[in-house]
Enzyme design. Structure first.
Site, mmCIF file in Angstrom:
data_model
loop_
_atom_site.group_PDB
_atom_site.id
_atom_site.type_symbol
_atom_site.label_atom_id
_atom_site.label_comp_id
_atom_site.label_asym_id
_atom_site.label_seq_id
_atom_site.Cartn_x
_atom_site.Cartn_y
_atom_site.Cartn_z
ATOM 1 N N LYS A 53 -14.428 -1.099 -8.839
ATOM 2 C CA LYS A 53 -13.693 -1.014 -7.464
ATOM 3 C C LYS A 53 -14.855 -0.575 -6.501
ATOM 4 C CE LYS A 53 -9.266 -0.735 -9.384
ATOM 5 N NZ LYS A 53 -7.844 0.004 -10.342
ATOM 6 N N GLN A 97 -5.880 6.321 -9.775
ATOM 7 C CA GLN A 97 -5.974 5.557 -10.573
ATOM 8 C C GLN A 97 -4.781 5.873 -11.703
ATOM 9 O OE1 GLN A 97 -8.363 2.145 -11.078
ATOM 10 N NE2 GLN A 97 -6.580 2.132 -12.923
ATOM 11 N N ASP A 120 -2.308 0.821 -2.688
ATOM 12 C CA ASP A 120 -1.692 -0.193 -4.360
ATOM 13 C C ASP A 120 -0.349 -0.837 -3.778
ATOM 14 O OD1 ASP A 120 -3.808 -0.302 -6.274
ATOM 15 O OD2 ASP A 120 -2.382 1.511 -6.913
#
Ligand code: NAP
Length: 295
Positions: A53, A97, A120
């Protein structure tokens, strides 16, 4: 023979477009989007995702902030960091994460992220906006990647029967919610099936478009689909290599060998949905930067 849906190529094109967009934003605002990625613990797979990422950000000119915290981090400490990132104007998007260590509530952490930085798309406000057909939200990255692939390969989606295998909050449910929306990117007739179905082939055989997110290799085989189906295989499964059991290979949830001859288009694994997910994260971060300036 099915057309192979090349997620690698499509995601590379999207990244190139984003690179240009970031330059435009730099010229317009004198600033670029920033993505904060938070990792708690030392899970090796998560560490690889976080690195990818960061690299993805750098390649297109997005500022990357990485927070690698020890496994012993408390929920309060993580909350304090989220609060700091929510307030930091250099941070357009925040991604924590998952999975988090067991002593930290994932729900509490996701709910603490400012919805306008929730790239997200897991915050209940963004989930609700997708269900309510409100466009000023973030669509979760993997479902958004699936939708873009479907749009590249199926013209005029109106009334097409899209069947989803799997109902997770990360993939199955949002794909279904997005693909039933009344807009040109969707407007499908959607069926969702899962382990409560005694025989999922009753549903999969009806699919014009089949999205499989079950997390199990060979969940869908050739006898379970109709001719001409478009198949999006979200699954990522590591299995023993049939040609050399001392090694492992990555396969999807769909038995590619038996399904591909019947499909009109199909994603490979790897190289299908996977590369789209990070491209969508970058796209959401650019969108966050823009939405925050429209507020
Ligand atoms: P998950 O949370 O384990 O959910 C799996 C879903 O599939 C559940 O709803 C389950 O039903 C259903 N299911 C499992 N086996 C089934 C079967 N035999 N028949 C019918 N339904 C079945 O998994 P997930 O997070 O959605 O992920 C799915 C897969 O996608 C995994 O392989 C994951 O690694 C992969 N993935 C890939 C990406 C990417 O970027 N490429 C991103 C996210 C996930 P129940 O609800 O009844 O248990």
């Amino acid at each position: 023979m099915a057309e192979i849906i090349d997620g690698k190529k499509i995601s590379a094109e999207i990244r190139e477009e984003l690179k240009v967009k970031v330059l435009e934003l730099q010229n317009k605002y004198g600033d670029v989007p920033g993505l904060a990625v938070v990792l708690v613990g030392d899970d090796p797979a998560s560490a690889v995702y976080v690195r990818m990422k960061g690299k993805g950000c750098e390649e297109i000119g997005i500022r990357s902030f990485q927070y690698i915290l020890p496994e012993t981090t408390t929920e309060d400490e993580l909350m304090a960091l989220i609060d700091e990132l929510n307030k930091d104007s250099k941070v357009s998007g925040i991604l924590v994460q998952l999975p988090l260590p067991k002593h930290i509530s994932e729900k509490a952490i996701i709910n603490a992220i400012d919805p306008i930085k929730d790239v997200d798309g897991f915050h209940p406000i963004n989930v609700g906006k997708v269900v309510a057909d409100e466009d000023d939200c973030f669509y979760p990255c993997t479902p958004l990647g699936c939708q873009i692939l479907i749009n590249r390969y199926v013209k005029n989606l109106k009334g097409k029967h899209l069947v989803v295998v799997g109902r997770s909050s990360i993939v199955g449910k949002p794909v279904a919610n997005m693909m039933m929306q009344k807009n040109d990117r969707a407007n499908c007739i959607v069926t969702v099936c899962h382990t409560a179905a005694p025989d999922i082939s009753l549903y999969t055989r009806q699919a014009d478009i089949l999205v499989v997110a079950a997390g199990r290799a060979n969940t869908v085989t050739g006898n379970m689909v109709k001719d001409g189906v478009v198949v999006i295989d979200v699954g990522v499964n590591r299995i023993a290599d049939p040609s050399d059991p001392s090694k492992t290979i990555i396969v999807g949830d769909v038995d590619f060998k038996s399904v591909e001859p019947k499909a009109s288009a199909i994603t490979p694994v790897p190289g299908g949905v996977g590369p789209m997910t990070i491209a969508m994260l970058l796209s959401n971060t650019v969108r966050a930067f823009e939405l925050q300036r429209k507020k």
